[in-house]
Design a protein around this motif. Structure first.
Motif, PDB file in Angstrom:
ATOM      1  N   GLY A   1     -10.783 -10.293   8.530  1.00  0.00           N
ATOM      2  CA  GLY A   1      -9.706 -10.463   9.493  1.00  0.00           C
ATOM      3  C   GLY A   1      -8.337 -10.600   8.868  1.00  0.00           C
ATOM      4  O   GLY A   1      -7.327 -10.485   9.554  1.00  0.00           O
ATOM      5  N   GLY A   2      -8.269 -10.831   7.562  1.00  0.00           N
ATOM      6  CA  GLY A   2      -6.989 -10.951   6.877  1.00  0.00           C
ATOM      7  C   GLY A   2      -6.376  -9.585   6.594  1.00  0.00           C
ATOM      8  O   GLY A   2      -7.083  -8.591   6.437  1.00  0.00           O
ATOM      9  N   ILE A   3      -5.058  -9.520   6.529  1.00  0.00           N
ATOM     10  CA  ILE A   3      -4.345  -8.276   6.222  1.00  0.00           C
ATOM     11  C   ILE A   3      -3.723  -8.430   4.840  1.00  0.00           C
ATOM     12  O   ILE A   3      -3.027  -9.403   4.569  1.00  0.00           O
ATOM     13  CB  ILE A   3      -3.282  -7.966   7.290  1.00  0.00           C
ATOM     14  N   TYR A   4      -3.999  -7.461   3.973  1.00  0.00           N
ATOM     15  CA  TYR A   4      -3.582  -7.525   2.576  1.00  0.00           C
ATOM     16  C   TYR A   4      -2.893  -6.226   2.168  1.00  0.00           C
ATOM     17  O   TYR A   4      -3.220  -5.154   2.676  1.00  0.00           O
ATOM     18  CB  TYR A   4      -4.795  -7.762   1.664  1.00  0.00           C
ATOM     19  N   ALA A   5      -1.932  -6.338   1.232  1.00  0.00           N
ATOM     20  CA  ALA A   5      -1.286  -5.168   0.648  1.00  0.00           C
ATOM     21  C   ALA A   5      -2.075  -4.804  -0.606  1.00  0.00           C
ATOM     22  O   ALA A   5      -2.473  -5.684  -1.377  1.00  0.00           O
ATOM     23  CB  ALA A   5       0.156  -5.475   0.289  1.00  0.00           C
ATOM     24  N   CYS A   6      -2.334  -3.512  -0.809  1.00  0.00           N
ATOM     25  CA  CYS A   6      -3.140  -3.115  -1.957  1.00  0.00           C
ATOM     26  C   CYS A   6      -2.780  -1.699  -2.392  1.00  0.00           C
ATOM     27  O   CYS A   6      -2.018  -0.993  -1.731  1.00  0.00           O
ATOM     28  CB  CYS A   6      -4.618  -3.194  -1.628  1.00  0.00           C
ATOM     29  N   LYS A   7      -3.337  -1.312  -3.511  1.00  0.00           N
ATOM     30  CA  LYS A   7      -3.178   0.037  -4.048  1.00  0.00           C
ATOM     31  C   LYS A   7      -4.548   0.692  -4.032  1.00  0.00           C
ATOM     32  O   LYS A   7      -5.529   0.124  -4.490  1.00  0.00           O
ATOM     33  CB  LYS A   7      -2.627  -0.019  -5.477  1.00  0.00           C
ATOM     34  N   HIS A   8      -4.592   1.898  -3.493  1.00  0.00           N
ATOM     35  CA  HIS A   8      -5.824   2.681  -3.466  1.00  0.00           C
ATOM     36  C   HIS A   8      -5.581   3.940  -4.280  1.00  0.00           C
ATOM     37  O   HIS A   8      -4.514   4.558  -4.157  1.00  0.00           O
ATOM     38  CB  HIS A   8      -6.192   3.027  -2.019  1.00  0.00           C
ATOM     39  N   PRO A   9      -6.521   4.367  -5.124  1.00  0.00           N
ATOM     40  CA  PRO A   9      -6.287   5.529  -5.984  1.00  0.00           C
ATOM     41  C   PRO A   9      -5.985   6.821  -5.226  1.00  0.00           C
ATOM     42  O   PRO A   9      -5.274   7.689  -5.734  1.00  0.00           O
ATOM     43  CB  PRO A   9      -7.587   5.679  -6.766  1.00  0.00           C
ATOM     44  N   SER A  10      -6.464   6.960  -4.008  1.00  0.00           N
ATOM     45  CA  SER A  10      -6.245   8.196  -3.244  1.00  0.00           C
ATOM     46  C   SER A  10      -4.866   8.261  -2.601  1.00  0.00           C
ATOM     47  O   SER A  10      -4.382   9.347  -2.290  1.00  0.00           O
ATOM     48  CB  SER A  10      -7.305   8.329  -2.155  1.00  0.00           C
ATOM     49  N   PHE A  11      -4.233   7.115  -2.388  1.00  0.00           N
ATOM     50  CA  PHE A  11      -2.950   7.074  -1.706  1.00  0.00           C
ATOM     51  C   PHE A  11      -1.816   7.054  -2.726  1.00  0.00           C
ATOM     52  O   PHE A  11      -1.966   6.540  -3.829  1.00  0.00           O
ATOM     53  CB  PHE A  11      -2.865   5.841  -0.798  1.00  0.00           C
ATOM     54  N   SER A  12      -0.653   7.588  -2.322  1.00  0.00           N
ATOM     55  CA  SER A  12       0.477   7.680  -3.253  1.00  0.00           C
ATOM     56  C   SER A  12       1.214   6.354  -3.418  1.00  0.00           C
ATOM     57  O   SER A  12       1.754   6.085  -4.483  1.00  0.00           O
ATOM     58  CB  SER A  12       1.455   8.764  -2.782  1.00  0.00           C
ATOM     59  N   THR A  13       1.277   5.542  -2.378  1.00  0.00           N
ATOM     60  CA  THR A  13       1.956   4.245  -2.448  1.00  0.00           C
ATOM     61  C   THR A  13       1.032   3.164  -1.924  1.00  0.00           C
ATOM     62  O   THR A  13      -0.130   3.431  -1.595  1.00  0.00           O
ATOM     63  CB  THR A  13       3.246   4.245  -1.607  1.00  0.00           C
ATOM     64  N   LYS A  14       1.556   1.938  -1.806  1.00  0.00           N
ATOM     65  CA  LYS A  14       0.724   0.839  -1.325  1.00  0.00           C
ATOM     66  C   LYS A  14       0.329   1.051   0.139  1.00  0.00           C
ATOM     67  O   LYS A  14       1.017   1.738   0.897  1.00  0.00           O
ATOM     68  CB  LYS A  14       1.444  -0.497  -1.481  1.00  0.00           C
ATOM     69  N   ILE A  15      -0.796   0.469   0.481  1.00  0.00           N
ATOM     70  CA  ILE A  15      -1.255   0.497   1.874  1.00  0.00           C
ATOM     71  C   ILE A  15      -1.546  -0.937   2.297  1.00  0.00           C
ATOM     72  O   ILE A  15      -1.731  -1.818   1.458  1.00  0.00           O
ATOM     73  CB  ILE A  15      -2.517   1.367   2.054  1.00  0.00           C
ATOM     74  N   GLU A  16      -1.546  -1.156   3.597  1.00  0.00           N
ATOM     75  CA  GLU A  16      -1.927  -2.454   4.144  1.00  0.00           C
ATOM     76  C   GLU A  16      -3.266  -2.277   4.837  1.00  0.00           C
ATOM     77  O   GLU A  16      -3.465  -1.334   5.595  1.00  0.00           O
ATOM     78  CB  GLU A  16      -0.865  -2.978   5.107  1.00  0.00           C
TER      79      GLU A  16
END
Length: 128
Positions: free
Chosen positions: A19-34
């Motif tokens: 249920g928590g919302i976190y900012a992270c980096k995923h290798p497939s995405f170009s920038t951070k995602i939430e």
């Protein structure tokens, strides 16, 4: 006071909850995602993509809005998980059999206060 920056700190594994919302980096995405966590695994989390860069929106649609993120790629907490009331859990052992001085169980039913019923075969599964 406005010049003081808030230091964002990486959450510990025990602080990452459903249920928590976190900012992270995923290798497939170009920038951070939430992301919003839907399930916590041993080394990663299954999550729903809340927001991403407009250039990555097609990738998010291809993934159906779901992805898996490793704990080490979670940067900081955007929104704390909602506080839940303590759940009432009722455990029922079905078909216990006495064998000598030991009791052998066939299955364990766990009844949660929200109406869910889950069946387990061993006490260890219930503990996990």
């Amino acid at each position: 006071m406005n010049s003081v920056k808030i230091k964002r700190k990486r959450p510990k594994r025990s602080e990452i909850m459903v249920g928590g919302i976190y900012a992270c980096k995923h290798p497939s995405f170009s920038t951070k995602i939430e992301i919003e966590v839907t399930k916590v695994l041993d080394e990663s989390v299954v999550c729903k993509i809340v927001s991403c860069d407009p250039t990555d929106e097609q990738l998010a649609k291809d993934l159906l809005g779901l992805t898996v993120v490793n704990f080490k790629n979670i940067w900081w907490t955007v929104q704390e998980p909602p506080k839940t009331e303590s759940q009432k859990v009722e455990v029922k052992v079905t078909n216990p059999r006495k064998i000598g001085d030991k009791t052998k169980i066939k299955s364990i039913l766990v009844h949660f206060s929200d109406g869910r019923v889950q069946k387990y075969n061993t006490a260890r599964e219930v503990d996990l």
